[in-house]
Design an enzyme around this catalytic site. Structure first.
Site, short mmCIF file in Angstrom:
data_model
loop_
_atom_site.label_atom_id
_atom_site.label_comp_id
_atom_site.label_asym_id
_atom_site.label_seq_id
_atom_site.Cartn_x
_atom_site.Cartn_y
_atom_site.Cartn_z
CB VAL A 70 -0.95 0.03 1.21
CG1 VAL A 70 -1.82 1.28 1.17
CG2 VAL A 70 -1.82 -1.22 1.25
CE LYS A 278 -0.49 -17.58 -58.52
NZ LYS A 278 -0.38 -18.09 -59.88
CG HIS A 279 -3.71 -19.04 -54.46
ND1 HIS A 279 -4.68 -18.20 -53.98
CD2 HIS A 279 -3.59 -18.76 -55.78
CE1 HIS A 279 -5.16 -17.45 -54.96
NE2 HIS A 279 -4.50 -17.76 -56.07
CG ASN A 441 -2.57 -35.67 -47.37
OD1 ASN A 441 -2.15 -35.61 -46.22
ND2 ASN A 441 -3.64 -36.38 -47.70
NE ARG A 597 0.97 -35.53 -38.94
CZ ARG A 597 -0.24 -35.78 -38.41
NH1 ARG A 597 -0.81 -36.95 -38.61
NH2 ARG A 597 -0.85 -34.87 -37.68
CG HIS A 601 -3.90 -28.53 -42.63
ND1 HIS A 601 -4.39 -28.85 -43.88
CD2 HIS A 601 -3.47 -29.70 -42.09
CE1 HIS A 601 -4.29 -30.16 -44.08
NE2 HIS A 601 -3.73 -30.69 -43.01
#
Length: 601
Positions: A70, A278-279, A441, A597, A601
């Site tokens: 305080v 691209k994309h 994939n 792996r 995404h």
């Protein structure tokens, strides 16, 4: 310029945990005749710098108590912060109670998140939860039309400059901007504390993330998706700087993914790297290794000055030049003039690179009528560990894919053939890093220091192999003597030559198509015979293949052998591994299992 919203800074309350720059600010306040109230260590620091400091306790008539818990929680402080100067009743109350207004608060908070990150015990973390600081910050920010609030040493220079230039006053616009930053700070702080308590109890984890908008976008993925914007995570820098042009949503997705790809590729191979996107998937990627005279002819670069960076770009763009039309380019290093001149002749939306030679930058900025997008990547940027993505009203999160791709992933060779040459190892790394940033994939083929075929976004892995394989054969057939000998008319554009070669190789034109195609040539060419095509394709060998996940069946290998594949890396772990290994042995292939792996995404 007159500003009716300006307030004179006469009294300031300074109480900070991070004391960087506080002496400079204190000196500037002293020069403006500002009375400074302070607490504990901050007051001592200011006094040591020669500033007269008013102790908080002399105003509140209460000493600091409870080990400093305080200090400022008192009406004499918060009355001075919360009184609305435009409200006569408020000002009359201050006068009656002998409370003086406070015009500026300088306060930053205990470093709670650092305490948690350092692994302090519960008791230690609790002591780093700031109470008085956020209370003062929020009070000053709420009353921003009467009070200014500074919460970071980074703000001091601008505050000092404005005070000096405006007779010790701060504008309403400045105060409101500072208040916005202050509320963002306390919100983030409280979220961190709440998240910590969730971790310490049985409550579900609470995740809060703040974003600061950097600039609006014209629209999102599609023109009807408005509004759209780019924001950075609060507490982190931007991973790039806009040098020229206005980025779009898809541009940014390509830039951020391709920049990671080339940065990792250069680190793994030790050569300049380039990518053509691209994309949100690579059409090509490569490193700067020399090209033969024949390949220079295929890539229409005979006699062109080529630096290692230019070679990397030339290879990346020519892996699949039809797909690269209108691409986004990434360069791992500094773009030199040789590279810029190659880019100048291509249709492209933009580029991200570590830097640009001055002349090269001018060449690029002139593209697209001056609107060509140029981004400078930040090689020192460290992203947050966790990633979040919102889909249909819910958020999914994960640790970002920070797996480092090195030759160690090639150690576990499971086939009878064991030898992976240096060149093959390089190509497997190129393919693996490319596939890491390809929509799953996916598989990727590489040869000679560059990607030669990408199979992206297929539900069936064998279809990935077939799709990428067709691109491999297209790349290889572009080197056929009859393709290289095609005689175009003068003035036929590069893009039309690219498309015409593809049409020649595919040889599946409709009659109207063929009629339009034939007019491009000074001499209508004789088509490849099936025998010529087969003989040329059968000679292709030494190609490297990387897959983002395991091959479930041997049919992937049966297809891969049609495209010259001799080296493979894949995660492994399928029930079908023995059959896949057997297929590799049938074709004399060398296959490594990485155990990693790389879905994307």
């Amino acid at each position: 310029m007159a500003d009716e919203g300006r307030i004179k800074i006469r009294r300031a309350l300074v109480s900070v945990f991070d004391k960087a720059g506080i002496e400079v600010l204190g000196k500037a306040l002293k020069e403006q005749g500002v009375s400074v109230i302070s607490t504990g260590g901050t007051g001592k620091k200011l006094a040591e710098s020669g500033l007269d400091v008013i102790e908080v306790a002399s105003i509140t008539k209460w000493p600091e108590m409870l080990d400093g818990r305080v200090k400022t929680l008192h009406p004499c402080i918060h009355g001075g912060l919360l009184a609305n100067r435009a409200n006569p009743a408020h000002m009359e109350t201050l006068k009656e109670l002998n409370v003086e207004p406070i015009d500026l608060v300088v306060c930053n908070l205990y470093q709670f998140e650092k305490a948690v990150a350092e692994g302090k015990p519960f008791e230690g973390c609790i002591e780093m939860i700031d109470i008085g600081g956020p209370t003062m910050v929020r009070a000053a920010a709420k009353n921003c039309d009467s009070v200014a609030i500074a919460t970071s040493p980074e703000q001091y220079a601008e505050i000092i400059e404005e005070l000096k230039a405006n007779d010790g006053t701060l504008s309403k616009a400045t105060r409101r901007s500072l208040a916005r930053t202050a509320f963002a700070l306390t919100a983030k702080y409280d979220a961190a504390v709440a998240s910590y308590f969730c971790d310490q109890t049985d409550a579900p984890p609470l995740k809060t993330r703040q974003y600061a908008q950097e600039f609006p976008l014209k629209y999102g993925v599609n023109p009807h998706q408005k509004p759209a914007a780019l924001s950075r995570v609060v507490g982190y820098d931007m991973p790039f700087e806009v040098i020229n042009g206005a980025p779009g949503y898809t541009n940014l997705m390509d830039a951020l993914n391709s920049w990671q790809l080339v940065s990792e590729l250069e680190a793994a191979v030790g050569l300049p790297a380039a990518a053509s996107f691209k994309h949100v998937s690579p059409a090509g990627a490569a490193v700067g290794v020399p090209l033969s005279d024949e390949m220079l002819q295929v890539y229409e670069a005979t006699g062109v000055d080529l630096s290692p960076t230019a070679l990397a770009y030339l290879r990346a763009r020519n892996a699949d030049p039809m797909s690269s039309f209108g691409d986004f380019i990434a360069i791992s290093g500094v773009v030199d003039v040789a590279t810029a001149k190659l880019i100048k002749r291509e249709v492209s939306d933009g580029i991200i690179a570590r830097g640009f030679e001055p002349e090269a930058l001018e060449i690029l900025k002139a593209k697209k009528g001056g609107k060509y997008l140029v981004l400078q990547g930040n090689p020192d940027f460290i992203p947050p560990t966790d990633e979040f993505k919102e889909v249909y009203g819910v958020a999914v999160s994960q640790k970002r894919n920070d797996a480092v791709i090195t030759k160690d992933l090639l150690k576990e060779v499971v086939t009878k053939e064991k030898v992976i040459s240096e060149a093959a190892g390089r190509d497997l790394l190129i393919a693996t890093i490319a596939v890491k940033y390809t929509q799953s994939n996916s598989v990727c083929f590489a040869a000679g220091g560059q990607v030669v075929g990408v199979g992206a976004g297929q539900q069936s892995r064998v279809d990935c192999v077939k799709l990428a394989g067709r691109k491999v054969l297209m790349w290889h057939l572009r080197q056929h003597p009859k393709v290289m000998a095609l005689k175009f008319k003068e003035g036929v554009k590069r893009v039309d030559r690219v498309n015409a070669r593809v049409a020649y190789i595919n040889d599946d034109m409709t009659p109207p198509e063929r009629a339009l195609w034939e007019v491009l040539f000074a001499e209508v060419p004789e088509m490849l015979t099936p025998e010529e095509r087969k003989s040329w394709c059968d000679a292709l060998t030494g190609v490297a293949l990387s897959s983002d996940a395991f091959f479930p069946f041997r049919d992937n290998i049966d297809q891969a052998t049609k495209y010259g594949v001799k080296f493979i890396v894949q995660p492994g772990g399928s029930n079908g591994d023995p059959a896949v290994i057997g297929a590799c042995d049938d074709y004399g292939m060398t296959m490594a299992m990485s155990g990693l792996r790389l879905f994307h995404h």
